[in-house]
Scaffold this motif. Structure first.
Motif, mmCIF file in Angstrom:
data_model
loop_
_atom_site.group_PDB
_atom_site.id
_atom_site.type_symbol
_atom_site.label_atom_id
_atom_site.label_comp_id
_atom_site.label_asym_id
_atom_site.label_seq_id
_atom_site.Cartn_x
_atom_site.Cartn_y
_atom_site.Cartn_z
ATOM 1 N N SER A 1 0.974 -1.101 0.040
ATOM 2 C CA SER A 1 0.073 0.049 0.325
ATOM 3 C C SER A 1 0.983 1.170 0.091
ATOM 4 O O SER A 1 1.729 1.410 -0.838
ATOM 5 C CB SER A 1 -0.979 -0.163 1.142
ATOM 6 O OG SER A 1 -1.838 -0.971 1.096
ATOM 7 N N GLU A 2 0.618 2.114 0.981
ATOM 8 C CA GLU A 2 1.260 3.547 0.925
ATOM 9 C C GLU A 2 2.844 3.217 1.350
ATOM 10 O O GLU A 2 3.660 4.053 0.410
ATOM 11 C CB GLU A 2 0.584 4.347 2.098
ATOM 12 C CG GLU A 2 0.860 3.827 3.529
ATOM 13 C CD GLU A 2 -0.305 2.964 3.893
ATOM 14 O OE1 GLU A 2 -0.058 2.582 5.130
ATOM 15 O OE2 GLU A 2 -1.301 2.814 3.357
ATOM 16 N N GLU A 3 3.364 2.265 1.781
ATOM 17 C CA GLU A 3 4.845 2.104 1.542
ATOM 18 C C GLU A 3 5.392 1.765 0.519
ATOM 19 O O GLU A 3 6.727 1.739 0.162
ATOM 20 C CB GLU A 3 5.216 0.891 2.650
ATOM 21 C CG GLU A 3 4.928 1.442 4.321
ATOM 22 C CD GLU A 3 3.667 1.233 4.735
ATOM 23 O OE1 GLU A 3 2.643 0.760 4.261
ATOM 24 O OE2 GLU A 3 3.440 1.855 5.803
ATOM 25 N N ILE B 1 4.606 3.084 -2.459
ATOM 26 C CA ILE B 1 4.558 4.579 -3.326
ATOM 27 C C ILE B 1 6.152 4.914 -3.231
ATOM 28 O O ILE B 1 6.743 4.920 -2.464
ATOM 29 C CB ILE B 1 3.774 5.476 -2.653
ATOM 30 C CG1 ILE B 1 2.097 5.213 -2.784
ATOM 31 C CG2 ILE B 1 3.893 6.734 -3.403
ATOM 32 C CD1 ILE B 1 1.325 6.016 -1.789
ATOM 33 N N THR C 1 6.464 -1.738 -9.118
ATOM 34 C CA THR C 1 5.231 -1.983 -8.463
ATOM 35 C C THR C 1 4.321 -2.621 -9.199
ATOM 36 O O THR C 1 4.416 -2.628 -10.284
ATOM 37 C CB THR C 1 4.220 -0.594 -8.013
ATOM 38 O OG1 THR C 1 4.178 0.121 -9.172
ATOM 39 C CG2 THR C 1 5.132 0.519 -7.178
ATOM 40 N N GLN D 1 -0.061 -4.420 -9.003
ATOM 41 C CA GLN D 1 -1.279 -4.666 -8.414
ATOM 42 C C GLN D 1 -1.504 -6.016 -8.088
ATOM 43 O O GLN D 1 -1.421 -6.945 -8.834
ATOM 44 C CB GLN D 1 -2.396 -4.037 -9.170
ATOM 45 C CG GLN D 1 -2.439 -2.561 -9.458
ATOM 46 C CD GLN D 1 -2.325 -1.926 -8.204
ATOM 47 O OE1 GLN D 1 -1.417 -0.993 -7.956
ATOM 48 N NE2 GLN D 1 -3.346 -1.928 -7.631
ATOM 49 N N ARG E 1 0.079 -4.107 12.122
ATOM 50 C CA ARG E 1 -0.608 -3.360 11.221
ATOM 51 C C ARG E 1 -1.663 -4.290 10.380
ATOM 52 O O ARG E 1 -0.985 -5.250 9.757
ATOM 53 C CB ARG E 1 0.110 -2.479 10.391
ATOM 54 C CG ARG E 1 -0.569 -1.640 9.312
ATOM 55 C CD ARG E 1 0.633 -0.765 8.440
ATOM 56 N NE ARG E 1 0.933 -1.638 7.445
ATOM 57 C CZ ARG E 1 0.733 -1.090 6.094
ATOM 58 N NH1 ARG E 1 0.240 0.019 5.969
ATOM 59 N NH2 ARG E 1 1.360 -1.993 5.036
ATOM 60 N N PHE F 1 -4.354 -4.376 -3.614
ATOM 61 C CA PHE F 1 -3.436 -3.763 -3.010
ATOM 62 C C PHE F 1 -1.976 -3.200 -4.058
ATOM 63 O O PHE F 1 -1.968 -4.167 -5.045
ATOM 64 C CB PHE F 1 -2.774 -4.506 -1.724
ATOM 65 C CG PHE F 1 -3.752 -4.522 -0.796
ATOM 66 C CD1 PHE F 1 -3.925 -3.585 0.449
ATOM 67 C CD2 PHE F 1 -4.363 -5.554 -0.530
ATOM 68 C CE1 PHE F 1 -4.928 -3.547 1.657
ATOM 69 C CE2 PHE F 1 -5.644 -5.882 0.348
ATOM 70 C CZ PHE F 1 -5.506 -4.684 1.282
ATOM 71 N N THR F 2 -1.359 -2.341 -3.812
ATOM 72 C CA THR F 2 -0.137 -2.127 -4.569
ATOM 73 C C THR F 2 0.983 -2.480 -3.852
ATOM 74 O O THR F 2 1.051 -2.481 -2.374
ATOM 75 C CB THR F 2 0.042 -0.655 -4.698
ATOM 76 O OG1 THR F 2 -0.934 -0.134 -5.476
ATOM 77 C CG2 THR F 2 1.320 -0.219 -5.575
#
Length: 132
Positions: free
Chosen positions: A49-51, A53, A58, A60, A94, A103-104
Motif C-alpha cells: 500500500s502506501e509504503e 509508493i 510496483t 497490483q 498493522r 493492493f499495490t
C-alpha cells in the motif's frame, strides 16, 4: 520468483517477466551474455500500500490470505499473470485490509537477488542483501 530476458540500462537491468517489466540492480558485466534472469525477492523486502509508493517496481495484487504469527502478518497475494502466490511479511500488528481487496506491492531495484537462468553460467549476478 520472476523470470525473463534482461536488458541492461546503466547500472540496472530491466527484466521482462510474466507480470511486466521489472528493474533490478546489477554490477556484473556477465549479465550481458545472459538470455534470462530469475529475480528472487525476499517476502520482508516487499512493501504494501502506501509504503509501496515511490518504489522502483510496483504491481497490483489481490490479498488471498493472511495469518498473524505474533510478530508479523504473513500475507499471500495473487498477481495477474503469475501462477504462484507472492508472499509478503508485514512486521508488527498493522492490519492489512480484507481478503479479496486489491493492493499495490512494491520493492526497489536493489531488493531482488538476480540469478542467471539462460546463458553460459548459472551464477548469482548480484545480492545486495547479504548482510541481512
Amino acid at each position: 520468483v520472476f523470470i525473463g530476458p534482461p536488458n541492461r540500462v546503466g547500472d540496472t537491468v530491466e527484466v521482462n517477466t510474466e507480470i511486466g517489466l521489472l528493474t533490478a540492480a546489477s554490477q556484473n558485466e556477465s549479465v550481458d551474455d545472459v538470455t534470462e534472469l530469475q529475480l528472487l525477492i525476499r517476502p520482508r523486502d516487499i512493501a504494501v500500500s502506501e509504503e509501496a509508493i515511490g518504489k522502483e517496481n510496483t504491481v497490483q495484487a489481490t490479498l488471498k490470505r493472511r495469518s498473524y504469527t505474533g510478530k508479523q502478518f504473513e500475507l499471500a497475494f495473487s498477481v495477474e499473470g503469475y501462477d504462484d502466490e507472492l508472499l509478503v511479511l508485514e512486521p508488527g500488528q498493522r492490519l492489512i485490509g480484507p481478503v479479496g481487496d486489491e493492493f499495490t506491492l512494491g520493492w526497489d531495484a536493489d531488493d531482488p537477488v538476480c540469478l542467471s537462468v539462460g546463458g553460459p553460467d548459472q551464477q548469482v549476478i548480484q545480492d545486495t542483501n547479504d548482510e541481512r
